[in-house]
Motif scaffolding. Structure first.
Motif, mmCIF file in Angstrom:
data_model
loop_
_atom_site.group_PDB
_atom_site.id
_atom_site.type_symbol
_atom_site.label_atom_id
_atom_site.label_comp_id
_atom_site.label_asym_id
_atom_site.label_seq_id
_atom_site.Cartn_x
_atom_site.Cartn_y
_atom_site.Cartn_z
ATOM 1 N N HIS A 169 41.343 43.570 39.690
ATOM 2 C CA HIS A 169 40.915 42.157 39.702
ATOM 3 C C HIS A 169 39.565 42.023 40.400
ATOM 4 N N CYS A 170 38.554 42.693 39.902
ATOM 5 C CA CYS A 170 37.234 42.575 40.533
ATOM 6 C C CYS A 170 36.594 41.270 40.071
ATOM 7 N N GLN A 171 36.134 40.512 41.035
ATOM 8 C CA GLN A 171 35.644 39.170 40.705
ATOM 9 C C GLN A 171 34.273 39.192 40.035
ATOM 10 N N TYR A 172 33.631 40.346 40.003
ATOM 11 C CA TYR A 172 32.360 40.474 39.271
ATOM 12 C C TYR A 172 32.560 41.274 37.987
ATOM 13 N N CYS A 173 33.799 41.513 37.561
ATOM 14 C CA CYS A 173 34.105 42.541 36.545
ATOM 15 C C CYS A 173 33.126 42.510 35.364
ATOM 16 N N TYR A 174 32.542 43.667 35.077
ATOM 17 C CA TYR A 174 31.576 43.760 33.987
ATOM 18 C C TYR A 174 32.240 43.597 32.625
ATOM 19 N N LEU A 175 33.556 43.776 32.557
ATOM 20 C CA LEU A 175 34.242 43.601 31.270
ATOM 21 C C LEU A 175 34.189 42.143 30.815
ATOM 22 N N ALA A 176 33.988 41.209 31.769
ATOM 23 C CA ALA A 176 33.930 39.786 31.412
ATOM 24 C C ALA A 176 32.790 39.522 30.434
ATOM 25 N N GLY A 177 31.749 40.352 30.503
ATOM 26 C CA GLY A 177 30.613 40.146 29.614
ATOM 27 C C GLY A 177 30.695 40.960 28.346
ATOM 28 N N SER A 178 31.577 41.960 28.311
ATOM 29 C CA SER A 178 31.573 42.843 27.139
ATOM 30 C C SER A 178 32.819 42.720 26.274
#
Ligand code: SF4
Length: 375
Positions: A117-126
Motif C-alpha cells: 500500500h505505497c501511497q505514491y505507488c507508480y502502478l497508479a499511473g500505469s
C-alpha cells in the motif's frame, strides 16, 4: 503486513544490530480467484494450491473475466481488490515486449498488481481498473516467448556503459514479484530459466519485500540482478504500508549477495523530505554495513526522484484520501512524457542539488557501486 509503527521499531533496532535476516511477514490474500483458462494449465493449478495452503478462500470463476470489485465506496472497493489474488492467463498484448528505458532492453510481465500500500505507488499511473493482484498461469509460455528478443535490445544493449550486461529483461514494471513469490513461485521459475539460458541475458527485478529464502540456492549463474527498493526512514514510515522494513530488505540484499547474485539498489522515489540529506546518508551507511565483507560485490544503484501525472494523482487520492504525500503541482516543474502527456517533477535546482548529493555520498560510502542512471 508491517504497520508504520512496527516498521519504525524494526528500523530503530536495525541501527544497533545490523540487517535482519528474516523473510518478513508474507501476504495472505483473503480469497483467490481462478479463471477457467488458468485452471486448465498445470502452473495455474499449482498456484491455486499454494494460495489455498495459505488460507485463502478459493473461488473458481465461470468465465475468464474478473468482475465484482465494485462496493458502496471507493475505499471498500480498494480493500476488496487489495485482499484478492487472481490467477489468470496473461493478455496476448503483454506478450509482445516493449522497451523500458533506462532500466532494461525489454519489459515482460509475470504478474500485475501488488499487495502493498505505497501511497505514491507508480502502478497508479500505469495500470487501470481495480488494484487486484493477478498472477499469470501461462508462465512457461511467457518465458519461452522471451527467447526471440535476445540480441535485439535497443536500450542497455546500445549503451557503452551497460552493453556487457547482455540483453536485459525487466520483470517488475507491473508488480512487486517477490511480494507474491510464496503464492506464485514465478521468480524461482524465471531465475532458473535465465540460469539455463546460454545467451548473454539478464533478468532484472526490484522489490520492497524480503522473502528471499527460496531463491538463495537456485542455479542463477549470475544471470539475475535483484535490486532492493529503499528509501529514507520517514518516507518508508509514512508512505510504504504493507512492505518489509528497510532492515529486512537490507538483510535480504546481503543474503542474495552472499548467494552470488549481482545486486542493486533502487533508491526511489527520492523526496527532499525534512532532513533529507541526513536521512539518506543514514540509509546509505546502513547499505554499506549490509554489504560489508561480501566477496566480489557487484552492486548497482538506480536513482529515481518522485514524480506524478494528473492521472496518477487522481487515482492515488482516491485510494489514499488522507495522504500527506506532497502532490502540489505549484511546487513542481512540468516535463513532457514520451506519450505526449506531461508529468510533474522537482524543479531544476532541487534536482541538481539532490543529484550531486547522491553522486558524492555514494562515491564516499559505496565506492565500488556503479550508478546506472538518475531520473
Ligand atoms: Fe506499488 Fe511497489 Fe509499493 Fe507495490 S511495493 S504498492 S508496486 S510502489
Amino acid at each position: 503486513m508491517a504497520t508504520a509503527s512496527s516498521s519504525c521499531e524494526l528500523d530503530t533496532a536495525q541501527a544497533e544490530i545490523g540487517p535482519i535476516e528474516t523473510d518478513g511477514r508474507l501476504w495472505r490474500p483473503r480469497r483467490v480467484l481462478i479463471t477457467p483458462d488458468a485452471l486448465s494449465l498445470p502452473y495455474g493449478r499449482a498456484m491455486l494450491d499454494r494460495a489455498a495452503s495459505h488460507g485463502a478462500e478459493v473461488i473458481r470463476l465461470p468465465n475468464n473475466r474478473l468482475t465484482g470489485f465494485k462496493a458502496e465506496s471507493e475505499s471498500k472497493s480498494y480493500a476488496l481488490a487489495k485482499t484478492t489474488f487472481a490467477i489468470v492467463v496473461s493478455p496476448p498484448g503483454q506478450r509482445k515486449l516493449q522497451p523500458i528505458p533506462p532500466s532494461a532492453d525489454w519489459q515482460f510481465h509475470i504478474a500485475q498488481g501488488c499487495p502493498a500500500h505505497c501511497q505514491y505507488c507508480y502502478l497508479a499511473g500505469s495500470l487501470s481498473g481495480p488494484p487486484v493482484t493477478r498472477a499469470y498461469a501461462n508462465l512457461p509460455e511467457i518465458l519461452e516467448g522471451l527467447r526471440s528478443y535476445a540480441g535485439a535490445g535497443q536500450v542497455t544493449s546500445r549503451s557503452e556503459f551497460r552493453a556487457h550486461e547482455g540483453t536485459t529483461f525487466e520483470a517488475s514494471c507491473y508488480t512487486d514479484p517477490l511480494g507474491i513469490e510464496h503464492l506464485t513461485g514465478a521468480l524461482a521459475e524465471s531465475i532458473r530459466f535465465f540460469g539455463q539460458w546460454d545467451d548473454a541475458v539478464q533478468l532484472r527485478w526490484t522489490t520492497k519485500f524480503a522473502a528471499v529464502s527460496p531463491l538463495l540456492a537456485l542455479e542463477h549463474r549470475g544471470h539475475t540482478r535483484v535490486r532492493f527498493s529503499i528509501n529514507a526512514a520517514s518516507v518508508t514510515r509514512d508512505f510504504e504500508g504493507g512492505t518489509a522494513s528497510i532492515a529486512q530488505r537490507l538483510g535480504a540484499l546481503r543474503r542474495m549477495a552472499l548467494a552470488g547474485y549481482p545486486i542493486g539498489l533502487t533508491i526511489a522515489p527520492i523526496m527532499p523530505v525534512e532532513n533529507w540529506q541526513s536521512q539518506y546518508t543514514e540509509l546509505l551507511t546502513a547499505v554499506a554495513k549490509a554489504v560489508e565483507g561480501v566477496a566480489a560485490l557487484d552492486l548497482t544503484v538506480e536513482l529515481i526522484t518522485h514524480r506524478f501525472t494528473p492521472g496518477s494523482k487522481e487515482v492515488l487520492i482516491g485510494w489514499y484520501p488522507k495522504t500527506s504525500l506532497d502532490l502540489r503541482e505549484e511546487a513542481r516543474t512540468q516535463k513532457r512524457t514520451k506519450f505526449g502527456g506531461f508529468k510533474f517533477v522537482y524543479p531544476k535546482d532541487s534536482m541538481g542539488e539532490m543529484r550531486s548529493f547522491f553522486e558524492q555520498t555514494i562515491a564516499t560510502l559505496l565506492p565500488t557501486a556503479r550508478i546506472l542512471y538518475w531520473a
